[in-house]
Write a protein that holds these residues in place. Structure first.
Motif, PDB file in Angstrom:
ATOM      1  N   TYR A  76       0.874  -1.178   0.000  1.00  0.00           N
ATOM      2  CA  TYR A  76       0.000   0.000   0.000  1.00  0.00           C
ATOM      3  C   TYR A  76       0.909   1.223   0.000  1.00  0.00           C
ATOM      4  CZ  TYR A  76      -3.453  -3.350   1.723  1.00  0.00           C
ATOM      5  OH  TYR A  76      -4.284  -4.430   1.877  1.00  0.00           O
ATOM      6  N   GLU A  77       0.732   2.090  -1.002  1.00  0.00           N
ATOM      7  CA  GLU A  77       1.616   3.244  -1.111  1.00  0.00           C
ATOM      8  C   GLU A  77       0.927   4.567  -0.843  1.00  0.00           C
ATOM      9  OE1 GLU A  77       5.117   2.884  -3.750  1.00  0.00           O
ATOM     10  OE2 GLU A  77       3.787   1.535  -4.853  1.00  0.00           O
ATOM     11  N   SER A  78      -0.379   4.571  -0.711  1.00  0.00           N
ATOM     12  CA  SER A  78      -1.081   5.800  -0.345  1.00  0.00           C
ATOM     13  C   SER A  78      -2.435   5.428   0.235  1.00  0.00           C
ATOM     14  CB  SER A  78      -1.263   6.728  -1.558  1.00  0.00           C
ATOM     15  OG  SER A  78      -2.358   6.313  -2.336  1.00  0.00           O
ATOM     16  N   VAL A  79      -3.049   6.387   0.909  1.00  0.00           N
ATOM     17  CA  VAL A  79      -4.360   6.123   1.503  1.00  0.00           C
ATOM     18  C   VAL A  79      -5.457   6.079   0.455  1.00  0.00           C
ATOM     19  CG1 VAL A  79      -3.797   7.033   3.779  1.00  0.00           C
ATOM     20  CG2 VAL A  79      -4.705   8.561   2.029  1.00  0.00           C
ATOM     21  N   PHE A  80      -5.116   6.319  -0.803  1.00  0.00           N
ATOM     22  CA  PHE A  80      -6.106   6.330  -1.867  1.00  0.00           C
ATOM     23  C   PHE A  80      -6.042   5.103  -2.768  1.00  0.00           C
ATOM     24  CE2 PHE A  80      -5.018  10.781  -0.945  1.00  0.00           C
ATOM     25  CZ  PHE A  80      -6.228  11.148  -0.375  1.00  0.00           C
ATOM     26  N   SER A  81      -5.092   4.210  -2.549  1.00  0.00           N
ATOM     27  CA  SER A  81      -4.953   3.077  -3.458  1.00  0.00           C
ATOM     28  C   SER A  81      -5.227   1.758  -2.750  1.00  0.00           C
ATOM     29  CB  SER A  81      -3.546   3.054  -4.053  1.00  0.00           C
ATOM     30  OG  SER A  81      -2.596   2.819  -3.039  1.00  0.00           O
ATOM     31  N   ASN A  82      -5.668   0.784  -3.531  1.00  0.00           N
ATOM     32  CA  ASN A  82      -5.827  -0.568  -3.014  1.00  0.00           C
ATOM     33  C   ASN A  82      -4.453  -1.168  -2.791  1.00  0.00           C
ATOM     34  OD1 ASN A  82      -8.618  -0.469  -3.193  1.00  0.00           O
ATOM     35  ND2 ASN A  82      -8.659  -1.307  -5.258  1.00  0.00           N
ATOM     36  N   GLY A  83      -4.419  -2.237  -2.011  1.00  0.00           N
ATOM     37  CA  GLY A  83      -3.180  -2.974  -1.866  1.00  0.00           C
ATOM     38  C   GLY A  83      -2.913  -3.753  -3.138  1.00  0.00           C
ATOM     39  N   LEU A  84      -1.673  -3.794  -3.582  1.00  0.00           N
ATOM     40  CA  LEU A  84      -1.316  -4.545  -4.787  1.00  0.00           C
ATOM     41  C   LEU A  84      -0.575  -5.816  -4.407  1.00  0.00           C
ATOM     42  CD1 LEU A  84      -0.077  -1.769  -7.252  1.00  0.00           C
ATOM     43  CD2 LEU A  84      -2.324  -2.869  -7.134  1.00  0.00           C
ATOM     44  N   LEU A  85      -1.016  -6.918  -4.981  1.00  0.00           N
ATOM     45  CA  LEU A  85      -0.385  -8.217  -4.788  1.00  0.00           C
ATOM     46  C   LEU A  85      -0.148  -8.806  -6.168  1.00  0.00           C
ATOM     47  CD1 LEU A  85       0.457 -10.858  -3.370  1.00  0.00           C
ATOM     48  CD2 LEU A  85      -1.967 -11.379  -3.124  1.00  0.00           C
ATOM     49  N   TYR A  86       1.101  -9.041  -6.507  1.00  0.00           N
ATOM     50  CA  TYR A  86       1.433  -9.613  -7.810  1.00  0.00           C
ATOM     51  C   TYR A  86       1.206 -11.116  -7.766  1.00  0.00           C
ATOM     52  CZ  TYR A  86       3.304  -5.095  -8.958  1.00  0.00           C
ATOM     53  OH  TYR A  86       3.421  -3.752  -9.211  1.00  0.00           O
ATOM     54  N   ALA A  87       0.426 -11.640  -8.706  1.00  0.00           N
ATOM     55  CA  ALA A  87       0.109 -13.070  -8.744  1.00  0.00           C
ATOM     56  C   ALA A  87       1.374 -13.911  -8.829  1.00  0.00           C
ATOM     57  CB  ALA A  87      -0.822 -13.372  -9.909  1.00  0.00           C
ATOM     58  N   SER A  88       2.409 -13.375  -9.435  1.00  0.00           N
ATOM     59  CA  SER A  88       3.676 -14.113  -9.521  1.00  0.00           C
ATOM     60  C   SER A  88       4.349 -14.246  -8.158  1.00  0.00           C
ATOM     61  CB  SER A  88       4.620 -13.429 -10.508  1.00  0.00           C
ATOM     62  OG  SER A  88       4.878 -12.096 -10.097  1.00  0.00           O
ATOM     63  N   HIS A  89       3.854 -13.521  -7.152  1.00  0.00           N
ATOM     64  CA  HIS A  89       4.441 -13.572  -5.814  1.00  0.00           C
ATOM     65  C   HIS A  89       3.587 -14.351  -4.820  1.00  0.00           C
ATOM     66  CE1 HIS A  89       6.844  -9.655  -6.774  1.00  0.00           C
ATOM     67  NE2 HIS A  89       7.214 -10.690  -7.486  1.00  0.00           N
ATOM     68  N   PHE A  90       2.579 -15.101  -5.286  1.00  0.00           N
ATOM     69  CA  PHE A  90       1.833 -15.971  -4.379  1.00  0.00           C
ATOM     70  C   PHE A  90       2.792 -16.969  -3.741  1.00  0.00           C
ATOM     71  CE2 PHE A  90      -2.226 -15.432  -7.059  1.00  0.00           C
ATOM     72  CZ  PHE A  90      -2.744 -14.494  -6.176  1.00  0.00           C
ATOM     73  N   ARG A  91       2.572 -17.285  -2.474  1.00  0.00           N
ATOM     74  CA  ARG A  91       3.406 -18.241  -1.753  1.00  0.00           C
ATOM     75  C   ARG A  91       2.516 -19.362  -1.217  1.00  0.00           C
ATOM     76  NH1 ARG A  91       6.429 -15.885  -4.451  1.00  0.00           N
ATOM     77  NH2 ARG A  91       8.073 -14.493  -3.792  1.00  0.00           N
ATOM     78  N   PRO A  92       2.986 -20.612  -1.257  1.00  0.00           N
ATOM     79  CA  PRO A  92       2.173 -21.731  -0.762  1.00  0.00           C
ATOM     80  C   PRO A  92       2.208 -21.830   0.761  1.00  0.00           C
ATOM     81  CG  PRO A  92       4.284 -22.541  -1.530  1.00  0.00           C
ATOM     82  CD  PRO A  92       4.258 -21.057  -1.836  1.00  0.00           C
TER      83      PRO A  92
END
Length: 173
Positions: A76-92
């Motif tokens: 999260y980089e600002s109070v106006f944006s959603n959290g970003l999660l890159y699908a390539s960074h999913f962890r089991p």
């Protein structure tokens, strides 16, 4: 004549209903999840030749015996944006017991002010930290952040693995 008109109207209503029900195809959910809402995170920042590195170490108090679900790190980089999660960074998850994790990535250069949360669902933040540039210390300082803080109390947006442009950011959380 009334029967013919009634039959035509019925056929038209049926055709319109069939087209409306079909609608556009919905994309499959890219994130297989299990209910998991507890765990811990410890964060450290180290200074390296290429810049500061933020490391998250901790555990989730759950496992996935089916080895199908995953968790990740939302930024999260600002109070106006959603959290970003890159699908390539999913962890089991681990197959049994708790799931330990360790992730380390370079912090962006410049005026650092971001939060990273360990997330297990679009709106399930297990633990969060905030990294900010401290001018007095001349260093990036990281502190725990409540999961309901306004900076992170927003839904997670998954960025698909085929996101363009390529290559996908290798240092992004």
């Amino acid at each position: 004549m009334k029967r013919l008109l009634a039959a035509l109207v019925a056929a038209l209503v049926t055709a319109v209903a069939a087209v409306a029900a079909a609608g556009p195809a919905l994309a499959a959910d890219p994130w297989p999840r299990i209910p998991c809402t507890s765990g811990t995170v410890d964060a450290t920042v180290t200074e390296e030749k290429e810049g500061d590195v933020l490391a998250l170490t901790g555990q989730l108090d759950c496992a996935d015996p089916k080895a199908a679900a995953s968790f990740g790190y939302a930024v999260y980089e600002s109070v106006f944006s959603n959290g970003l999660l890159y699908a390539s960074h999913f962890r089991p998850y681990a197959p049994v017991g708790s799931t330990p994790f360790h992730e380390a990535k370079r912090v962006p250069d410049g005026a650092v002010d971001l939060a990273v949360c360990v997330v297990t669902d679009y709106d399930a933040r297990v633990a969060c930290v905030r990294a900010v540039w401290d001018h007095l210390a001349a260093a990036v300082v990281v502190r725990p952040l409540p999961t309901d803080d306004p900076l992170v109390d927003r839904v997670v947006q998954v960025v698909a693995a085929d996101w363009k442009p390529r290559p996908v950011c290798g240092t992004c959380w």
